[in-house]
Structure formats: C-alpha cells, structure tokens
Design a protein around this motif. Structure first.
Motif, PDB file in Angstrom:
ATOM      1  N   VAL A  47      63.297  30.708  24.166  1.00 56.73           N
ATOM      2  CA  VAL A  47      61.939  31.035  23.730  1.00 56.73           C
ATOM      3  C   VAL A  47      61.851  31.037  22.208  1.00 56.73           C
ATOM      4  CG1 VAL A  47      60.227  32.894  23.625  1.00 56.73           C
ATOM      5  CG2 VAL A  47      61.294  32.283  25.806  1.00 56.73           C
ATOM      6  N   LYS A  48      62.841  31.636  21.558  1.00 57.82           N
ATOM      7  CA  LYS A  48      62.859  31.663  20.094  1.00 57.82           C
ATOM      8  C   LYS A  48      62.873  30.256  19.523  1.00 57.82           C
ATOM      9  CE  LYS A  48      65.626  33.335  16.187  1.00 57.82           C
ATOM     10  NZ  LYS A  48      66.880  34.064  15.799  1.00 57.82           N
ATOM     11  N   ALA A  49      63.732  29.405  20.055  1.00 60.21           N
ATOM     12  CA  ALA A  49      63.818  28.027  19.575  1.00 60.21           C
ATOM     13  C   ALA A  49      62.545  27.245  19.901  1.00 60.21           C
ATOM     14  CB  ALA A  49      65.034  27.333  20.188  1.00 60.21           C
ATOM     15  N   GLY A  50      61.993  27.466  21.104  1.00 60.40           N
ATOM     16  CA  GLY A  50      60.782  26.752  21.505  1.00 60.40           C
ATOM     17  C   GLY A  50      59.595  27.091  20.628  1.00 60.40           C
ATOM     18  N   ARG A  51      59.441  28.361  20.301  1.00 57.90           N
ATOM     19  CA  ARG A  51      58.345  28.773  19.424  1.00 57.90           C
ATOM     20  C   ARG A  51      58.482  28.152  18.038  1.00 57.90           C
ATOM     21  NH1 ARG A  51      58.360  35.122  21.354  1.00 57.90           N
ATOM     22  NH2 ARG A  51      56.922  34.876  23.142  1.00 57.90           N
ATOM     23  N   ALA A  52      59.709  28.140  17.526  1.00 60.18           N
ATOM     24  CA  ALA A  52      59.940  27.568  16.200  1.00 60.18           C
ATOM     25  C   ALA A  52      59.633  26.071  16.192  1.00 60.18           C
ATOM     26  CB  ALA A  52      61.391  27.824  15.769  1.00 60.18           C
ATOM     27  N   MET A  53      60.055  25.367  17.243  1.00 58.85           N
ATOM     28  CA  MET A  53      59.789  23.935  17.315  1.00 58.85           C
ATOM     29  C   MET A  53      58.296  23.663  17.451  1.00 58.85           C
ATOM     30  SD  MET A  53      62.933  22.723  19.807  1.00 58.85           S
ATOM     31  CE  MET A  53      62.310  21.039  19.887  1.00 58.85           C
ATOM     32  N   ALA A  54      57.603  24.474  18.243  1.00 61.52           N
ATOM     33  CA  ALA A  54      56.159  24.284  18.424  1.00 61.52           C
ATOM     34  C   ALA A  54      55.413  24.489  17.102  1.00 61.52           C
ATOM     35  CB  ALA A  54      55.635  25.235  19.489  1.00 61.52           C
ATOM     36  N   ARG A  55      55.814  25.516  16.342  1.00 65.11           N
ATOM     37  CA  ARG A  55      55.183  25.750  15.040  1.00 65.11           C
ATOM     38  C   ARG A  55      55.433  24.577  14.102  1.00 65.11           C
ATOM     39  NH1 ARG A  55      57.132  31.115  15.759  1.00 65.11           N
ATOM     40  NH2 ARG A  55      58.938  30.612  14.465  1.00 65.11           N
ATOM     41  N   PRO A  86      47.936  26.848  20.731  1.00 64.06           N
ATOM     42  CA  PRO A  86      48.085  27.776  21.867  1.00 64.06           C
ATOM     43  C   PRO A  86      48.221  27.077  23.218  1.00 64.06           C
ATOM     44  CG  PRO A  86      45.815  27.731  21.098  1.00 64.06           C
ATOM     45  CD  PRO A  86      46.610  26.958  20.101  1.00 64.06           C
ATOM     46  N   GLU A  87      48.031  25.746  23.260  1.00 67.53           N
ATOM     47  CA  GLU A  87      48.173  25.042  24.537  1.00 67.53           C
ATOM     48  C   GLU A  87      49.602  25.106  25.066  1.00 67.53           C
ATOM     49  OE1 GLU A  87      48.596  21.889  21.264  1.00 67.53           O
ATOM     50  OE2 GLU A  87      47.312  23.621  21.682  1.00 67.53           O
ATOM     51  N   LEU A  88      50.587  25.322  24.188  1.00 71.39           N
ATOM     52  CA  LEU A  88      51.981  25.488  24.590  1.00 71.39           C
ATOM     53  C   LEU A  88      52.454  26.854  24.108  1.00 71.39           C
ATOM     54  CD1 LEU A  88      54.665  24.443  25.768  1.00 71.39           C
ATOM     55  CD2 LEU A  88      55.160  23.441  23.514  1.00 71.39           C
ATOM     56  N   SER A  89      52.784  27.725  25.053  1.00 70.91           N
ATOM     57  CA  SER A  89      53.233  29.073  24.699  1.00 70.91           C
ATOM     58  C   SER A  89      54.522  29.390  25.442  1.00 70.91           C
ATOM     59  CB  SER A  89      52.150  30.110  25.025  1.00 70.91           C
ATOM     60  OG  SER A  89      51.872  30.125  26.420  1.00 70.91           O
ATOM     61  N   PHE A  90      55.171  30.474  25.016  1.00 73.71           N
ATOM     62  CA  PHE A  90      56.466  30.828  25.559  1.00 73.71           C
ATOM     63  C   PHE A  90      56.531  32.328  25.844  1.00 73.71           C
ATOM     64  CE2 PHE A  90      56.974  27.068  23.028  1.00 73.71           C
ATOM     65  CZ  PHE A  90      57.886  26.282  23.714  1.00 73.71           C
ATOM     66  N   CYS A  91      57.318  32.705  26.844  1.00 73.52           N
ATOM     67  CA  CYS A  91      57.564  34.117  27.127  1.00 73.52           C
ATOM     68  C   CYS A  91      58.932  34.258  27.775  1.00 73.52           C
ATOM     69  CB  CYS A  91      56.465  34.712  28.020  1.00 73.52           C
ATOM     70  SG  CYS A  91      56.484  34.098  29.713  1.00 73.52           S
ATOM     71  N   ASP A  92      59.509  35.461  27.639  1.00 71.64           N
ATOM     72  CA  ASP A  92      60.831  35.699  28.225  1.00 71.64           C
ATOM     73  C   ASP A  92      60.861  36.926  29.123  1.00 71.64           C
ATOM     74  OD1 ASP A  92      60.785  37.809  26.442  1.00 71.64           O
ATOM     75  OD2 ASP A  92      62.171  36.880  25.028  1.00 71.64           O
ATOM     76  N   SER A  93      59.691  37.434  29.525  1.00 70.37           N
ATOM     77  CA  SER A  93      59.646  38.567  30.447  1.00 70.37           C
ATOM     78  C   SER A  93      58.507  38.381  31.441  1.00 70.37           C
ATOM     79  CB  SER A  93      59.457  39.878  29.679  1.00 70.37           C
ATOM     80  OG  SER A  93      58.175  39.945  29.098  1.00 70.37           O
ATOM     81  N   PHE A  94      58.670  38.962  32.626  1.00 75.73           N
ATOM     82  CA  PHE A  94      57.644  38.827  33.658  1.00 75.73           C
ATOM     83  C   PHE A  94      56.323  39.458  33.221  1.00 75.73           C
ATOM     84  CE2 PHE A  94      61.141  37.743  36.494  1.00 75.73           C
ATOM     85  CZ  PHE A  94      60.539  36.831  37.350  1.00 75.73           C
ATOM     86  N   SER A  95      56.400  40.479  32.400  1.00 77.44           N
ATOM     87  CA  SER A  95      55.178  41.161  31.972  1.00 77.44           C
ATOM     88  C   SER A  95      54.286  40.260  31.117  1.00 77.44           C
ATOM     89  CB  SER A  95      55.533  42.432  31.193  1.00 77.44           C
ATOM     90  OG  SER A  95      56.260  42.114  30.016  1.00 77.44           O
TER      91      SER A  95
END
Length: 285
Positions: free
Chosen positions: A132-140, A146-155
């Motif tokens: 998720v950390k790497a994906g967010r950095a690459m997306a930025r 906002p069409e591509l977002s990331f999360c690492d918890s069910f909440s």
C-alpha cells in the motif's frame, strides 16, 4: 560412436529423480517459482521455510519482484478483461466500485486501462502495508487521482459491486468465504483468476519468489466449488490456465495442480441485470 548414438538421457533423468526429490524436501533445489514441500496447514509450511527467507509479501524488498511482468497484460488476463468490460458496460453511466484484493501496487489497473475504459471505476486496492505504501507513492508520482486508492485494513474497504482476486487465493491467510463475509457488502460479481486446485486433498507447499518462500495453498477442487455455492454465488464462466499448472518438486506423487479462473455472480442477481432479481413469488403475482 555407437555408444554415443545409443546414449539414453532419459535413463539418467529417471535415476536422478529420487535425488532431486530428496534435495527438494530440504529446499536445496530452490529454483525460482518452484514448489517444494507438502504440509497440512499454512503454519506448518511457514515453519518449514529456510530461516533466511521471507515468508510473506509485507516487505519493501518484495515490492519490485516481478513488477514489470505483473504490470503488463498476460494471456490469462483476457478472460478477466472480457467479463470486467461486460460488467462495466452493463452499468454504463454510473460510477462502479471495484475492490482489487491482493492487487499489489495497482498493477491490474495500470495494465487493464490500456484496453478498457476505466474512467467511471473507483478502483480500490486492498493489500499489505508495504504494498500500500509503495502503491500510494507510485500513484502520486504518476499523477493518478482518487480513481485509484489503496487500503490495508478491512475497516477502510468500501462497498464494491465487483471483487477482483487475481492470484490472491493461494496466498490468502484466511478462508476465502471468511474474507468475503468480512466485506462491508457481498459483491454482485466476483472475478477470480489463477486459483490453484487439485483433485486430491488440499495441501500447502512453499513457492520460491525472489527473497521469499511463500506458503502456497492448493485447494481441493470439489470442496472449493462447494464453498463457492455455499457462499451464495453461481459460476457463470470458468477457464483453465494450462501454463500455470504446477507439480510439487519434492512430492511428485501428488500429481499436477491446475490453475483456473471464475466469473461468479451472486445468486440473487439475474444475468444481464445489475440489480437484484425479483423473487419468484413476486414474478408470479
């Protein structure tokens, strides 16, 4: 010369197989992506991995492994793209929410948007924290909004009409039914790809990939199909990925696994409609 002409390479290979099997059992045969070991559960597989190896994807060193390959469209992606585009067209004019579980750094989003219009898709990737950390950095860095977002918890997972699991199930650390039950809402459609199955009992093995020895779950096919039915989904389509069939090097007696993909539709949905089907009694009335 006559001896050379009658050289039996196959005989040497047959003699070498038992030695190869023994070496595989202690992981001395560790070619990339080869499966070694056979274990009754995930915990046993993790315990058997070499001490120097990583046993999950939640590490920065694992992020670049096979990244270029996963970011391209491969043969086995086409059935998924066919059904995804069909589902998006059925929902034309509306925003569609898609959950890409185990989606790495958004590799399928990047690959698929070259051939499919994803402008109306809210694509959310659920992954491990390092991914998720790497994906967010690459997306930025790429200017993706906002069409591509990331999360690492069910909440943090949003409700989604479509669930995509491409290559997730063999690495998933909970039963797939439990994973779906924990989502905010059961998706209308589930697209599964690269599911490892076999005719015999389920087995865990170890797969070598870069610096990792990953627990790899090969499910009993009939049990898996029964679980899908009990979960409330029916199989609309299925395809076989012959290239991804595997044999456990240390246990050739287990035979070959098969790799399959599935298009699943929630049982209360009518094929061709993207709203819950009317109950039978309502139709009769």
């Amino acid at each position: 010369m006559k001896t050379l002409l009658h050289f039996d390479g196959g005989r040497i290979k047959r003699f070498a197989r038992p030695l190869h099997s023994v070496l595989s059992k202690v992981h001395l045969v560790a070619r990339r992506a080869e499966l070694t070991g056979a274990y009754p559960d995930r915990e046993s597989a993790v315990s058997a991995a070499p001490r120097w190896a990583l046993t999950d994807y939640d590490h920065e060193d694992v992020v670049p492994v096979a990244l270029d390959k996963m970011s391209r469209i491969i043969d086995w992606d086409y059935p998924v793209m066919f059904w995804l585009e069909r589902e998006l067209r059925a929902r034309a004019g509306r925003r569609v929410r898609l959950l890409d579980a185990g989606g790495h750094v958004g590799t399928k989003y990047r690959a698929f948007r070259e051939l499919i219009d994803l402008s109306d898709v809210q694509w959310q990737v659920y992954e491990l924290p390092s991914m998720v950390k790497a994906g967010r950095a690459m997306a930025r860095a790429e200017g993706l909004g906002p069409e591509l977002s990331f999360c690492d918890s069910f909440s943090e997972i949003r409700k989604a009409e479509i669930l995509l699991c491409s290559g997730l199930l063999q690495y998933l650390d909970i039963p797939f039914a439990d994973f779906v039950d924990r989502l905010p809402e059961r998706p209308q459609v589930i697209l599964l790809n690269k599911v490892a199955l076999r005719e015999g009992p389920s087995v865990y093995t170890l797969q070598r990939g870069g610096p990792t020895f990953l627990p790899y779950h090969i499910r009993n096919k009939n049990r898996f199909l029964a679980d899908i039915d009990a979960l409330g989904y029916r199989i609309v389509d299925s395809w076989c990925i012959q290239y991804l069939a595997h044999r456990v090097a240390s246990h050739p007696e287990l035979g070959w696994s098969e790799s399959r993909g599935y298009m699943l539709l929630r049982k209360d949905m009518a094929l061709g409609d993207r709203k819950p089907a009317e109950p039978a009694m309502a139709k009769a009335g």
